[in-house]
Design an enzyme around this catalytic site. Structure first.
Site, PDB file in Angstrom:
ATOM      1  CG  PHE A   1      66.851 112.509  13.097  1.00 37.35           C
ATOM      2  CD1 PHE A   1      67.203 112.104  14.204  1.00 37.35           C
ATOM      3  CD2 PHE A   1      67.888 113.408  12.154  1.00 37.35           C
ATOM      4  CE1 PHE A   1      68.212 112.127  15.062  1.00 37.35           C
ATOM      5  CE2 PHE A   1      68.822 113.133  13.702  1.00 37.35           C
ATOM      6  CZ  PHE A   1      69.715 113.056  14.191  1.00 37.35           C
ATOM      7  CB  SER A   2      60.801 113.101  12.130  1.00 34.82           C
ATOM      8  OG  SER A   2      60.049 112.973  13.915  1.00 34.82           O
ATOM      9  CD  GLU A   3      59.465 114.869   8.523  1.00 39.67           C
ATOM     10  OE1 GLU A   3      59.002 114.378   8.610  1.00 39.67           O
ATOM     11  OE2 GLU A   3      60.091 115.921   9.510  1.00 39.67           O
ATOM     12  CB  SER A   4      67.368 113.125   6.599  1.00 41.49           C
ATOM     13  OG  SER A   4      67.819 112.733   7.704  1.00 41.49           O
TER      14      SER A   4
ATOM     15  CG  HIS B   1      61.465 119.241  12.057  1.00 43.29           C
ATOM     16  ND1 HIS B   1      61.147 118.268  11.918  1.00 43.29           N
ATOM     17  CD2 HIS B   1      62.533 118.916  12.366  1.00 43.29           C
ATOM     18  CE1 HIS B   1      61.857 117.043  11.358  1.00 43.29           C
ATOM     19  NE2 HIS B   1      62.251 117.464  11.705  1.00 43.29           N
TER      20      HIS B   1
END
Length: 284
Positions: free
Chosen positions: A42-45, A72
Site C-alpha cells: 500500500f502507499s503506507e503501512s 492517512h
C-alpha cells in the site's frame, strides 16, 4: 500480530487510501517492518510498537522507506486503536499528533508544522507534468513544501488539465533529481458540487499515484493560507484512478486535516511471514 486494513479519507467502503495497521510489532526491527510494508504494497503501512490507554507509539513505512509523518496512516491508525474514544494520540518520529473523532464520522488531526520552500518556475512546473505553460494556473505560485515528506505543489487550469497531468520521469530527474519529492497537482473546482479543489499526487518520479495524501494536503493548506485563504475547504483526490477520496481542511491560525475511515478486514500475520520478515535484513 494482528493486521487491520482500513480505507482512509473514504466516504464509502472500498474507496480512499488503503492502510495496513500492524499491532503488537514491538519485537520487529526496521528491516522486518520494511519487508512487511513491501509485502502489503500500500502507499503506507503502520506498525504499533507500544500502546497504552489513549496513546501509542507508531512507525510508518512506504514499500521502500520509513516516514516521520504521513496523513492517512495517522488518521487510520488512530481510528483502529481508539475510535471509540473522543481522541487518541500517536507518538510518531515527527512528534506527537492527536486525532479527535466527531459524531459525524470525521477523524481530525492537527499535523506538524509545514516548512515552505523555494518556488518552481511555470515552465519547469509545466514540463514536470507534461503540460504547456498555459496549463499552469499562475494565481497560485508553484512552490516546494515539507511536512515530513517533501512536495512540489503545482496549480493547473481546470479538471481537464488535471486529468492530462502526468509526471515525466526525465523532467523529474532533470528538475528535482530525487525520488523523495512528491508532486501534488491541484485545481480549483472538483468532481462534486460541494467540493472546492481536486488534486492528484505522484510518488517515485510519477510511477505511483496516491489516492489520498494527508501530508500533501497539509502542505497545500499551508500554501493557500499564505495566500489569504481561510475556512473549511474540501479537496477531492483519487478520482482518476478509481479510488475517490475526500479530505476536509480546516484552515485558520492552525491547520486541521480530516477524513472518514472505513474498516475493510482484520486478520493475523502468519508466523512464517513474521519469521521471514525478522530475518529480512540478513539477505543479499
Amino acid at each position: 500480530m494482528e493486521c487491520t486494513i482500513v480505507d482512509v479519507f473514504a466516504e464509502t467502503p472500498l474507496s480512499g487510501n488503503q492502510l495496513a495497521v500492524i499491532r503488537g510489532a514491538s519485537d520487529l526491527d526496521t528491516a522486518a517492518m520494511q519487508a512487511i510494508a513491501l509485502e502489503m504494497n500500500f502507499s503506507e503501512s503502520s506498525f504499533v510498537v507500544d500502546e497504552h490507554f489513549g496513546e501509542a507509539r507508531v512507525r510508518i513505512f512506504t514499500p521502500t522507506r520509513e516516514l516521520p509523518f504521513a496523513g492517512h496512516p495517522t488518521l487510520g491508525t488512530a481510528w483502529v486503536l481508539g475510535h471509540d474514544h473522543d481522541s487518541y494520540s500517536l507518538h510518531l518520529r515527527a512528534g506527537c499528533v492527536q486525532v479527535t473523532f466527531e459524531a459525524g464520522g470525521i477523524a481530525w488531526m492537527e499535523p506538524p508544522p509545514v516548512k515552505q520552500g523555494e518556488t518552481l518556475g511555470v515552465r519547469s512546473a509545466a514540463a514536470l507534468l507534461g503540460l504547456s505553460p498555459d496549463d499552469i494556473d499562475t494565481r497560485y505560485p508553484c512552490v516546494f513544501a515539507t511536512v515530513g515528506p517533501r512536495f512540489a505543489l503545482i496549480s493547473v487550469n481546470g479538471l481537464d488539465v488535471l486529468r492530462r497531468a502526468r509526471v515525466r520521469p526525465d523532467a523529474y530527474t532533470d528538475l528535482l533529481g530525487s525520488s523523495e519529492i512528491g508532486v501534488f497537482a491541484f485545481t480549483e473546482g472538483a468532481y462534486s458540487v460541494d467540493a472546492h479543489f481536486a488534486a492528484r499526487m505522484y510518488h517515485h518520479r510519477g510511477l505511483r499515484e496516491d489516492p489520498a495524501t494527508g501530508s500533501a494536503n497539509t502542505a497545500f493548506a499551508a500554501h493557500i493560507r499564505s495566500l489569504g485563504v481561510r475556512g473549511n475547504i474540501v479537496v477531492e483526490q483519487g478520482f482518476e484512478i478509481g479510488r475517490p477520496s475526500r479530505l476536509y481542511l480546516d484552515i485558520s491560525e492552525t491547520i486541521r486535516v480530516g477524513g472518514k475511515v472505513r474498516p475493510v478486514m482484520t486478520g493475523r500475520l502468519d508466523p512464517g511471514c513474521v519469521d521471514a520478515a525478522t530475518s529480512a535484513g540478513t539477505g543479499p
